[in-house]
Write a protein that holds these residues in place. Sequence first.
Motif, short mmCIF file in Angstrom:
data_model
loop_
_atom_site.label_atom_id
_atom_site.label_comp_id
_atom_site.label_asym_id
_atom_site.label_seq_id
_atom_site.Cartn_x
_atom_site.Cartn_y
_atom_site.Cartn_z
N LEU A 81 0.83 -1.20 0.00
CA LEU A 81 0.00 0.00 0.00
C LEU A 81 0.87 1.26 0.00
O LEU A 81 0.61 2.21 -0.74
N ALA A 86 -1.12 4.45 -1.66
CA ALA A 86 -2.43 4.38 -1.01
C ALA A 86 -2.55 5.48 0.04
O ALA A 86 -1.57 5.85 0.70
N SER A 90 -8.40 5.72 -0.26
CA SER A 90 -8.24 4.52 -1.09
C SER A 90 -9.21 3.42 -0.66
O SER A 90 -9.86 3.51 0.39
#
Length: 363
Positions: A81, A86, A90
Amino acid sequence: MTDSKVHSNIIFSQQIDTELRKIVQKYPAGKVFLLTDQTAAGYCLPLIQAVLDEFSVKQIAIPSGEENKNIQSVGLVWDFLSNNGADRKSLLINIGGGMLTDLGGFAASTFKRGLDFINIPTTLLAQVDASLGGKTGFNFNGLKNEIGVFMEPNSVLINTNFLKTIDRENFLSGYAEMLKHGLIKSREHWDELLAYDMEKIDYDALQEIIAHSVAVKEWHVLNDLTEQNIRKALNFGHTVGHAFESYAMKTSRPILHGYAVVYGMIAELYLSVKQCGLGIGELNSISSWMINKYGKFEIQENDFEALYQLMTHDKKNEGQRINFTLIPEIGKVEINVDCSKELIIEALKYYKNCGLRDTSSEL
């Protein structure tokens, strides 16, 4: 397609790609990610691949299996991530069995203090239990789900077509949680579960029974999200069951979660006779049916102490009390029942002797 709303939006649909597209298109481009494991990647992703390609969803597949439900796997997800940008706007899609949805939910709930996630459970166990209810986490120091948080997925997408990819053992493992729901809900639901033909699976009929089973868990979650009261009913079979599961792993004889729950239910049905007045005939009838379907995890009397010690680590305990959820009859529960060590050892002895001879004399 039908929706059921508690904290999560639970969607039963045979058009899984259509439902997923509706969700994904709400998020910014490049901010949708997918977590799966190596097993689900091969068998299950093809059902949603068109949506993943359409929205350029970035993917990670971690190793499969309960032995990989650990902090190292969580770290892999956090790294993925972080390295792909991210943020808190997200979405993480978790597609796989209960191990994957538990771990993925925890990773999403803790990354940058929380981002949205949805679960697409691909095993029966995950569809009726693990992906629902907001429990996330991973195993630690040989103990089941020792680290975790309560956090509901935004949505859960349930489609029985995924179940065509699982073997009989995993089907039975999931069905065990449905049996538990039957025992705590009503005689009618219990009888429905016993009547279903597990030898010749009708997936359309199964989706309806799954919906009934999910409704049992939904009600308990709605009324007690963080397990302070009535949600503890869902732990029937799990105090002893988790001990079986952890001990099986420690002794290199791993068993599936649902099988451990069945064996735990047998022991806790014995405790229900002793503490709550469940009928002896009911105990022996249910135990016999379960052993016939699930076989046994063999234990000896010199295993009892280790199993008892594992129960002392159960998250539902209060101080020195080992708390059990027991049933005085099918469809009724008593929570926070304290049982002595002597009685717990008796229950393990009853389980040990199940299927070998008439155990009613031990009562």
